[in-house]
Design a protein around this motif. Structure first.
Motif, PDB file in Angstrom:
ATOM      1  N   ARG A  48      68.400   0.155  64.035  1.00  0.00           N
ATOM      2  CA  ARG A  48      67.894   1.659  63.851  1.00  0.00           C
ATOM      3  C   ARG A  48      68.168   2.178  62.539  1.00  0.00           C
ATOM      4  NH1 ARG A  48      70.475   6.610  65.468  1.00  0.00           N
ATOM      5  NH2 ARG A  48      72.099   5.565  65.948  1.00  0.00           N
ATOM      6  N   GLU A  50      66.425   4.331  60.423  1.00  0.00           N
ATOM      7  CA  GLU A  50      65.989   5.692  60.398  1.00  0.00           C
ATOM      8  C   GLU A  50      65.520   6.291  59.029  1.00  0.00           C
ATOM      9  OE1 GLU A  50      69.103   8.015  62.248  1.00  0.00           O
ATOM     10  OE2 GLU A  50      68.487   7.744  64.135  1.00  0.00           O
ATOM     11  N   GLU A  52      62.512   4.722  56.059  1.00  0.00           N
ATOM     12  CA  GLU A  52      61.432   4.074  55.535  1.00  0.00           C
ATOM     13  C   GLU A  52      61.592   3.138  54.404  1.00  0.00           C
ATOM     14  OE1 GLU A  52      56.360   4.284  54.884  1.00  0.00           O
ATOM     15  OE2 GLU A  52      57.765   5.887  55.613  1.00  0.00           O
ATOM     16  N   SER A 109      66.181  10.574  51.557  1.00  0.00           N
ATOM     17  CA  SER A 109      66.677   9.606  52.614  1.00  0.00           C
ATOM     18  C   SER A 109      68.127   9.355  52.765  1.00  0.00           C
ATOM     19  CB  SER A 109      65.934   8.306  52.631  1.00  0.00           C
ATOM     20  OG  SER A 109      64.530   8.334  52.610  1.00  0.00           O
ATOM     21  N   ARG A 116      74.816  10.601  59.141  1.00  0.00           N
ATOM     22  CA  ARG A 116      74.816   9.658  60.231  1.00  0.00           C
ATOM     23  C   ARG A 116      76.126   8.588  60.139  1.00  0.00           C
ATOM     24  NH1 ARG A 116      70.305   4.991  61.910  1.00  0.00           N
ATOM     25  NH2 ARG A 116      71.838   3.304  62.421  1.00  0.00           N
ATOM     26  N   TYR A 171      75.833   8.834  70.303  1.00  0.00           N
ATOM     27  CA  TYR A 171      74.700   7.980  70.231  1.00  0.00           C
ATOM     28  C   TYR A 171      74.832   7.019  71.294  1.00  0.00           C
ATOM     29  CZ  TYR A 171      73.604   9.438  65.603  1.00  0.00           C
ATOM     30  OH  TYR A 171      73.358  10.417  64.424  1.00  0.00           O
TER      31      TYR A 171
END
Length: 203
Positions: A48, A50, A52, A109, A116, A171
């Protein structure tokens, strides 16, 4: 108060004072902004990410290993019932994925990734050399010091079992996190035997 207790209290205080924004600024400064940025994924970032990426490469990082030995009081647990997440601990080697973020996408990004991975500034972000079939890359990796108050030290099998059966954060559960990581590693052809044995023992 014993000397060791004083030292532990001092470490905990130091970690609580760490500023995620300042650490992000330092990482951006060390990157320099003159090239694409590589990120080394070894756990949830492989299933994951998240963000690109422009390129993904199988990568091996020497000098660190993947270990489910970091307390999680937000993502996979709570302050009352901490869960576990993986950290890169010193010693050995670790197979994972190196992601290339194009230079023009980094400013958008990286802050989201930081929010996170670093909500409590627990990890020690480091720029480390990763070996890939296409050549070595210098990648940002989220490592964990054994001196950190968030390092679990040695946990008993019963303690792991208790955490796997109960701990849950924003999460999801520690168990799902560990299983998802193991399954994704297997699909990539990476056999983390230590993790596989742990999952079997605590089932």
């Amino acid at each position: 108060m014993a000397v060791s207790t004083l030292a532990n209290t001092s470490l905990e205080t130091a970690y609580k004072r760490r500023d995620p924004a300042a650490m992000l600024k330092a990482a951006m400064h060390e990157w320099g902004g003159e090239s694409d940025l590589w990120i080394f994924g070894y756990a949830s970032l492989i299933w994951r990410p998240e963000f690109e990426s422009a390129e993904d490469r199988f990568a091996t990082l020497h000098g660190y290993h993947r270990a489910l030995k970091m307390w999680s009081r937000v993502n996979r647990g709570t302050p009352e019932l901490p869960g576990l997440v993986f950290g890169l601990l010193p010693g050995g080697s670790c197979k994972g994925v190196a992601y290339r973020l194009p230079q023009e996408r980094v400013a958008a990004s990286l802050p989201a990734l930081w929010e996170r991975e670093m909500p409590n500034a627990v990890y020690d972000p480091k720029w480390l050399r990763c070996r890939t079939a296409q050549g070595d890359v210098r990648a940002l990796a989220f490592t964990l010091s054994k001196r950190s108050p968030n390092h679990t030290g040695v946990l008993s099998e019963d303690h792991y079992r208790q955490i796997f059966s109960s701990a849950c954060g924003r999460y999801g559960t520690t168990r799902d996190y560990a299983q998802l990581t193991y399954d994704k590693l297997r699909t990539l052809g990476i056999d983390d035997q230590a993790l596989g044995k742990l999952l079997q023992r605590v089932s």
